[in-house]
Design a protein around this motif. Structure first.
Motif, PDB file in Angstrom:
ATOM      1  N   ASP A 251     -20.689  20.736  87.642  1.00  0.00           N
ATOM      2  CA  ASP A 251     -19.725  19.641  88.337  1.00  0.00           C
ATOM      3  C   ASP A 251     -18.290  20.151  88.280  1.00  0.00           C
ATOM      4  OD1 ASP A 251     -21.916  17.959  88.472  1.00  0.00           O
ATOM      5  OD2 ASP A 251     -21.481  16.922  86.562  1.00  0.00           O
ATOM      6  N   HIS A 254     -17.722  22.473  91.557  1.00  0.00           N
ATOM      7  CA  HIS A 254     -17.749  21.823  92.762  1.00  0.00           C
ATOM      8  C   HIS A 254     -17.301  20.502  92.770  1.00  0.00           C
ATOM      9  CE1 HIS A 254     -21.457  24.691  92.400  1.00  0.00           C
ATOM     10  NE2 HIS A 254     -20.794  25.004  93.595  1.00  0.00           N
ATOM     11  N   THR A 256     -18.013  17.487  91.171  1.00  0.00           N
ATOM     12  CA  THR A 256     -19.229  16.469  91.314  1.00  0.00           C
ATOM     13  C   THR A 256     -19.326  15.981  90.002  1.00  0.00           C
ATOM     14  OG1 THR A 256     -20.462  18.597  91.021  1.00  0.00           O
ATOM     15  CG2 THR A 256     -20.064  17.774  93.361  1.00  0.00           C
ATOM     16  N   SER A 258     -23.037  15.158  87.881  1.00  0.00           N
ATOM     17  CA  SER A 258     -24.528  15.534  87.760  1.00  0.00           C
ATOM     18  C   SER A 258     -25.323  14.070  88.209  1.00  0.00           C
ATOM     19  CB  SER A 258     -24.844  16.034  86.397  1.00  0.00           C
ATOM     20  OG  SER A 258     -26.283  16.244  86.429  1.00  0.00           O
ATOM     21  N   SER A 259     -26.270  14.290  88.955  1.00  0.00           N
ATOM     22  CA  SER A 259     -27.362  13.125  89.027  1.00  0.00           C
ATOM     23  C   SER A 259     -28.290  13.187  88.134  1.00  0.00           C
ATOM     24  CB  SER A 259     -28.037  13.527  90.547  1.00  0.00           C
ATOM     25  OG  SER A 259     -28.776  14.852  90.286  1.00  0.00           O
ATOM     26  N   ILE A 272     -15.657   9.694  90.756  1.00  0.00           N
ATOM     27  CA  ILE A 272     -15.807  10.840  91.754  1.00  0.00           C
ATOM     28  C   ILE A 272     -14.583  10.986  92.366  1.00  0.00           C
ATOM     29  CG2 ILE A 272     -16.522   9.809  94.038  1.00  0.00           C
ATOM     30  CD1 ILE A 272     -17.802  13.201  92.352  1.00  0.00           C
ATOM     31  N   CYS A 275     -12.514  13.682  90.705  1.00  0.00           N
ATOM     32  CA  CYS A 275     -12.784  15.050  90.601  1.00  0.00           C
ATOM     33  C   CYS A 275     -12.296  15.873  91.912  1.00  0.00           C
ATOM     34  CB  CYS A 275     -14.360  14.953  90.610  1.00  0.00           C
ATOM     35  SG  CYS A 275     -15.245  13.996  88.890  1.00  0.00           S
TER      36      CYS A 275
END
Length: 566
Positions: A251, A254, A256, A258-259, A272, A275
């Motif tokens: 994360d 990139h 992101t 996490s899903s 987000i 980030c």
């Protein structure tokens, strides 16, 4: 990790020093005459509320006619009895349903909710005056006390774990929620840059996802201050950090989230925006994993200055579990003796658990531990306490609590002029708290009876013990049907655990977050209470004075019940 200072760190330190010094100067001045400060505080509270429903019913105007401080204290104790929440609930219910001027002028700013002695939660009103005079100003002193001990504490980022600021509303629309959440929400603009994670993370209901989100942002930053009340939270955070370490790295690399973790889409979308890809930090974290295997806060937060957390009472067990996980030169700052009902004072020195009572902010009375069960106990004033002695505290606040029994046993360690320095020891009168859940004996009894109705299994005798080492409860049952199997008894405990979560919101919160583990079950043989009592009498207990709480934290008695297991 190279130290990365937050923008405007010098201004944050300067402004907190200015307002914090003022708070502590006022405390120091008031502490020089504790008796007068207590009397002045009580007079101000009674004067403010003398025309309320409660003030008129309890003769506040007559009390205020007292010519001396001693007479004031005496008249107050004669006209106002010692209260539990249930004594004040009818007045609070009137506020919740829209009435003003009941316990205090007007209506509350908001309510803080916490568990009660019954299955109905407590709604603790917080007035604007109490919020400004106690929480806001004392927090200024709190921040400054950390600066005094570690000047660089606000140089870098802060990881703060708080409750949701707004959780709902009373019938009249007045909101309720977490005091810590409201305080963080309302921080001045000059401090907002220090928080590593956006405030939205406190709205995540799933605890694993919440811990993940907090650490997702926190582990990326150079953190100098970690704030959370319960050290058990730190245990769960470390577990989470190692479980999801590679997810964090991906994360952070990139930009992101996490899903793998369950975060509501609106909160995820808001998070987000905070980030950005940071491959350099991700690479740094992966190298720490290669080097150490199990990565700890002392590895990813080497510049950490202060961990602000409880470490007295039962919480010390969790503190001991995590202490060595942090940098050796970082200090632990006790969160102070604070409850939903009352913020009593501040801890002014790091690595000590002693709270300096602010006797000029709320009015406090004390009952010696030997007198707790007395219907008419002797009352001690702030300036009359003895070092090394233990007392139960009564609090009177400008938020509508009058001679409110905190049901906490505290020990007087020393004095700051005439204000005592106290240390929390434990809950009293049938309330147990492993890590803040405040589970009451009455709730336990009601939950067992409810479980009997739901399962059809009857337990003529039962008892529960808290186990701080395991962070759980062990329940012992003597069932009417002695043929009930261990698996059936464990199913009974599972249902009981569900009932307790329905009755006590803080127990539910601690169970869901895994800070209180699942309860254990033990089966007792016939006449277990009679056998236990006989053993106690053989060991010197007086038959006429023998009594047994059904929910305890008592290693000696727990050991005796272990011997009665079938």
């Amino acid at each position: 990790m190279k130290s990365t200072k937050v923008k405007g760190w010098w201004l944050i330190r300067l402004l907190l020093t200015i307002v914090g010094k003022k708070c502590l100067r006022q405390m120091k001045k008031a502490s020089k005459n504790g008796k007068k400060s207590a009397a002045d505080c009580l007079r101000n509270i009674l004067l403010t509320s003398k025309d309320t429903v409660y003030g008129k019913e309890h003769n506040f105007s007559d009390i205020l006619a007292a010519k001396t401080d001693d007479e004031l204290f005496e008249l107050y104790s004669k006209n106002v009895k010692i209260n539990d929440y249930e004594d004040l609930r009818p007045y609070i219910e009137r506020h919740k349903n829209g009435e003003a001027d009941i316990l205090f002028p007007g209506k509350p700013k908001f309510y803080a909710t916490t568990s009660g002695t019954t299955k109905e939660p407590k709604w603790i009103p917080v007035t604007e005056q109490y919020y400004q005079e106690v929480y806001k100003k004392m927090n200024q002193g709190w921040f400054y006390s950390m600066i005094m001990n570690r000047p660089k504490v606000f140089n870098n980022y802060t990881v703060s774990i708080v409750g949701k600021a707004i959780e709902g509303a009373a019938p009249d629309g007045t909101v309720y929620g977490s005091i810590s959440g409201v305080m963080q929400r309302d921080i001045p603009n000059f401090m907002k840059s220090i928080y590593a994670a956006p405030l939205d993370v406190s709205h995540i209901a799933d605890y694993k996802a919440r811990y993940y989100s907090i650490m997702r942002f926190g582990i990326e930053k150079d953190v100098s201050l970690l704030l959370t009340a319960n050290p058990s939270t730190l245990v769960e955070m470390q577990t989470n950090a190692n479980e999801f370490f590679e997810d964090y790295c991906n994360d952070i690399e990139h930009g992101t989230i996490s899903s793998r973790v369950s975060i509501p889409e609106d909160i995820r979308a808001s998070m987000i925006t905070h980030c950005k890809p940071n491959p350099a930090r991700a690479d740094e974290l992966r190298k720490l994993k290669e080097r150490y295997g199990t990565v700890l806060p002392k590895h990813y937060w080497p510049n950490l200055q202060v961990v602000n957390v409880w470490f007295c009472g039962n919480t010390r067990i969790y503190y001991e579990k995590v202490r060595d996980s942090f940098p050796p030169d970082c200090v632990f700052h006790e969160f102070s003796y604070v409850a939903t009902e009352c913020k009593a004072g501040l801890v002014l020195k790091s690595n000590t658990p002693e709270t300096t009572v602010f006797g000029h902010k709320s009015y406090f009375e004390f009952i010696h531990e030997s007198d707790v069960d007395n219907a008419n106990p002797r009352i001690y004033q702030v300036s009359e306490l003895k070092e090394g002695q233990r007392y139960c505290m009564l609090a009177t606040t400008c938020s509508g609590l009058y001679r409110y029994n905190m049901h906490d046993l505290i020990e007087v360690v020393s004095y700051f002029n005439q204000f005592p320095l106290i240390r929390f020891i434990q809950k009293v009168n049938g309330t147990i708290s492993l890590t803040g859940e405040k589970l009451h004996e009455r709730q336990f009894i009601e939950a067992v009876h409810e479980t009997e109705k739901k399962t059809g299994k009857i337990a003529p005798f039962f008892v529960g013990f808290a186990d701080p080492q395991k962070s759980n409860y062990k329940f012992y049952f003597e069932f009417a049907d002695q043929n009930i199997s261990v698996s059936e008894a464990e199913a009974f405990t599972t249902q009981l655990d569900n009932c307790l979560q329905e009755y006590n919101p803080e127990y539910k919160e601690k169970r869901l977050s895994n800070r209180v583990k699942a309860p254990e079950t033990a089966l007792l043989g016939p006449e277990s209470f009679e056998r236990f009592k006989a053993t106690c009498i053989d060991r010197g207990y007086r038959d006429g004075q023998f009594k047994l709480n059904l929910l305890m934290q008592d290693e000696k008695r727990h050991a005796m019940f272990k011997e009665l297991v079938k």
